[in-house]
Design a protein around this motif. Structure first.
Motif, mmCIF file in Angstrom:
data_model
loop_
_atom_site.group_PDB
_atom_site.id
_atom_site.type_symbol
_atom_site.label_atom_id
_atom_site.label_comp_id
_atom_site.label_asym_id
_atom_site.label_seq_id
_atom_site.Cartn_x
_atom_site.Cartn_y
_atom_site.Cartn_z
ATOM 1 N N PRO A 9 -1.850 2.634 -2.727
ATOM 2 C CA PRO A 9 -2.727 2.758 -1.556
ATOM 3 C C PRO A 9 -4.033 1.986 -1.673
ATOM 4 N N ASP A 10 -4.463 1.673 -2.910
ATOM 5 C CA ASP A 10 -5.728 0.954 -3.086
ATOM 6 C C ASP A 10 -5.550 -0.559 -3.097
ATOM 7 N N GLN A 25 0.806 -1.218 0.000
ATOM 8 C CA GLN A 25 0.000 0.000 0.000
ATOM 9 C C GLN A 25 0.841 1.271 0.000
ATOM 10 N N GLU A 42 -7.762 3.907 1.428
ATOM 11 C CA GLU A 42 -8.137 3.565 0.058
ATOM 12 C C GLU A 42 -8.159 2.068 -0.181
ATOM 13 N N GLY A 43 -7.334 1.323 0.557
ATOM 14 C CA GLY A 43 -7.213 -0.111 0.343
ATOM 15 C C GLY A 43 -8.032 -0.914 1.336
ATOM 16 N N THR A 86 -4.363 1.337 4.563
ATOM 17 C CA THR A 86 -4.715 2.655 4.062
ATOM 18 C C THR A 86 -6.227 2.780 3.933
#
Length: 265
Positions: free
Chosen positions: A97-98, A93, A123-124, A121
């Motif tokens: 980050p996703d 990540q 986003e992830g 994260t």
């Protein structure tokens, strides 16, 4: 997912556990006297054991970063072990980050640390599954709640398969997992070998056996067999310290672990 459930399983502190011995090798605090005793016994036999554990961890970091930089966004890490930062999801990540990461282990003490593993994260996604590597069907069923198996997944089996003998289904486990993954998926694997220090490794296997832990060492050809049908990334099956190193070697002498990364065509 079971990673969000409380740790209610019994933690046996009377027998050493591979994840906790490994944690001791890495300088962690999540081990018990019985684990430290076995760790010290191993280092008396092989003074390079700690260096090998660190080299193995560094291999995981480099392989994960390589795949994330190459566009991989899903990771399935089986045999996670006790959290030691940076963890796989932190490496992945930091690049993407996703990225979505599922950790799998069957040790209650790892479940007790699941909250640390789950800090990813925004986003992830980072999740934990309590399951045994010898039951790949259950792993796939639970991981499918987070991972899209219609898209590539990086399957990480880091220092896991030397605890699963061929006669106990090591190849069936790997093939079942790989069969479920989409083209473009990758296998990241490291496992012990006796090719370089046969006497030390033999003594180490005996020390683990005395603690109730079974270990198996494999030759380079036996490790390569796990990658049959996959396209090996350069430099192929090599000692973990030699897989795309980014820093000078940590001391002299061989590291008795092979590592490799292969892509499913």
């Amino acid at each position: 997912m079971t990673g969000t459930q409380p740790a209610t399983q019994y933690i046996d502190t009377t027998r050493p556990h591979p994840a906790r011995v490994y944690d001791w090798f890495l300088g962690g605090k999540d081990n018990y006297p019985v684990d430290e005793q076995l760790g010290r016994r191993i280092t008396e036999i092989d003074q390079g054991a700690v260096r090998a554990a660190r080299a193995n961890r560094a291999f995981m970091h480099r392989a994960t970063r390589t795949l994330a930089e190459d566009g991989m966004r899903q990771f399935l890490d089986i045999g996670t072990g006790i959290p030691t930062e940076p963890n796989l999801h932190q490496i992945a990540q930091s690049v993407a980050p996703d990225a979505r990461v599922v950790y799998v282990d069957n040790d209650p003490i790892v479940l007790a640390h699941a909250n640390a593993l789950l800090r990813g994260t925004p986003e992830g996604v980072t999740e934990y599954v309590q399951a045994d590597a010898r039951d790949p069907g259950a792993i796939l069923e639970q991981a499918a709640q987070v991972l899209d198996f219609g898209r590539p997944v990086a399957l990480s089996l880091i220092a896991l398969l030397h605890f699963v003998a061929d006669e106990d289904g090591a190849h069936a486990v790997v093939s079942t997992l790989l069969d479920a993954l989409a083209p473009g998926s990758c296998l990241v694997l490291s496992t012990m070998t006796a090719d370089f220090e046969p006497e030390n490794v033999k003594k180490g296997i005996a020390a683990y056996a005395a603690g109730g832990v079974t270990l198996v060492a494999r030759s380079r050809d036996e490790v390569a067999a796990f990658f049959e049908g996959l396209d090996l990334l350069d430099p192929g099956v090599v000692p973990v310290a030699d897989w795309r190193p980014t820093e000078p070697p940590d001391g002299a002498g061989p590291v008795s672990l092979y590592g490799a990364v292969g892509r499913k065509p």
